[in-house]
Scaffold this motif. Structure first.
Motif, PDB file in Angstrom:
ATOM      1  N   ASP A  83      60.817  67.826  80.664  1.00 11.43           N
ATOM      2  CA  ASP A  83      59.638  67.036  80.300  1.00 11.43           C
ATOM      3  C   ASP A  83      59.031  66.322  81.499  1.00 11.43           C
ATOM      4  O   ASP A  83      57.868  65.960  81.472  1.00 11.43           O
ATOM      5  CB  ASP A  83      59.997  65.990  79.240  1.00 11.43           C
ATOM      6  CG  ASP A  83      60.310  66.621  77.900  1.00 11.43           C
ATOM      7  OD1 ASP A  83      59.921  67.784  77.688  1.00 11.43           O
ATOM      8  OD2 ASP A  83      60.943  65.951  77.075  1.00 11.43           O
ATOM      9  N   GLU A 133      47.078  67.087  73.377  1.00 11.55           N
ATOM     10  CA  GLU A 133      45.645  66.881  73.144  1.00 11.55           C
ATOM     11  C   GLU A 133      44.857  66.980  74.450  1.00 11.55           C
ATOM     12  O   GLU A 133      43.782  67.570  74.494  1.00 11.55           O
ATOM     13  CB  GLU A 133      45.394  65.519  72.488  1.00 11.55           C
ATOM     14  CG  GLU A 133      45.964  65.376  71.085  1.00 11.55           C
ATOM     15  CD  GLU A 133      47.460  65.051  71.075  1.00 11.55           C
ATOM     16  OE1 GLU A 133      47.995  64.560  72.103  1.00 11.55           O
ATOM     17  OE2 GLU A 133      48.105  65.331  70.053  1.00 11.55           O
ATOM     18  N   GLU A 134      45.404  66.384  75.515  1.00 15.25           N
ATOM     19  CA  GLU A 134      44.745  66.465  76.820  1.00 15.25           C
ATOM     20  C   GLU A 134      44.724  67.899  77.334  1.00 15.25           C
ATOM     21  O   GLU A 134      43.745  68.348  77.921  1.00 15.25           O
ATOM     22  CB  GLU A 134      45.454  65.561  77.833  1.00 15.25           C
ATOM     23  CG  GLU A 134      45.272  64.089  77.579  1.00 15.25           C
ATOM     24  CD  GLU A 134      46.132  63.241  78.488  1.00 15.25           C
ATOM     25  OE1 GLU A 134      45.609  62.227  78.973  1.00 15.25           O
ATOM     26  OE2 GLU A 134      47.310  63.585  78.717  1.00 15.25           O
ATOM     27  N   GLU A 149      51.483  73.741  78.816  1.00 11.29           N
ATOM     28  CA  GLU A 149      52.025  72.602  79.554  1.00 11.29           C
ATOM     29  C   GLU A 149      51.242  72.433  80.850  1.00 11.29           C
ATOM     30  O   GLU A 149      50.895  73.422  81.501  1.00 11.29           O
ATOM     31  CB  GLU A 149      53.492  72.822  79.903  1.00 11.29           C
ATOM     32  CG  GLU A 149      54.419  72.805  78.725  1.00 11.29           C
ATOM     33  CD  GLU A 149      55.859  73.009  79.165  1.00 11.29           C
ATOM     34  OE1 GLU A 149      56.697  72.182  78.776  1.00 11.29           O
ATOM     35  OE2 GLU A 149      56.140  73.977  79.884  1.00 11.29           O
ATOM     36  N   SER A 182      49.431  65.325  77.684  1.00  5.57           N
ATOM     37  CA  SER A 182      49.771  65.437  76.269  1.00  5.57           C
ATOM     38  C   SER A 182      49.169  66.734  75.728  1.00  5.57           C
ATOM     39  O   SER A 182      48.262  67.305  76.339  1.00  5.57           O
ATOM     40  CB  SER A 182      49.228  64.237  75.506  1.00  5.57           C
ATOM     41  OG  SER A 182      47.821  64.291  75.469  1.00  5.57           O
TER      42      SER A 182
END
Length: 141
Positions: free
Chosen positions: A38, A125-126, A65, A123
């Motif tokens: 992450d 959404e981004e 990602e 994120s």
């Protein structure tokens, strides 16, 4: 005998100083610890990039990602560069801003390396806003 008394006093003092730090409240059980995946990526994973502003760029790792990298200095040729390079320092993982440099080719034919000052994972959404999927695009009529 004096050494053992001195050692016992030193250990007792260290334990007394460490007690407040150990008595902090634990993290909530619902919040999972973030794994290395992450916070880190391999420089070889980068599949594309986009320039956000004169010091910020998003790098796409695929699989929806991406990371946002903020550079310490402003490269003059970042917005017109056809390609960039990401160099990892010391190892293959990039986990902090200190681990990466962005290499930007200049118009003169040489290249210049820029240190990364901040790094964060985008994120979902981004990511969707930065790289819209092909399915979400409507055909022109």
């Amino acid at each position: 005998m004096q050494r053992s008394v001195f050692l016992a006093c030193a250990l007792g003092l260290a334990a007394g100083l460490a007690a407040p730090a150990l008595a902090q409240t634990p993290a909530p059980a619902g919040k999972a610890k973030s794994s290395t995946a992450d916070r880190c990526f391999f420089a070889d994973q980068i599949r594309g990039y986009q320039v956000v502003d004169d010091r910020t760029l998003n790098v796409d790792l695929g699989r929806k990602e991406a990371f946002q990298l903020t550079l310490l200095n402003t490269p003059f040729d970042l917005e017109v560069a056809n390609r960039i390079g990401i160099k990892s320092r010391g190892g293959s993982w990039i986990c902090s801003p200190l681990d990466a440099s962005v290499i930007v080719p200049e118009v003169t034919g040489s290249s210049r390396s820029y240190r990364v000052s901040a790094m964060r994972k985008l994120s979902p959404e981004e990511y969707a806003a930065a790289w819209p999927s092909v399915k979400s695009k409507k055909p022109k009529s």
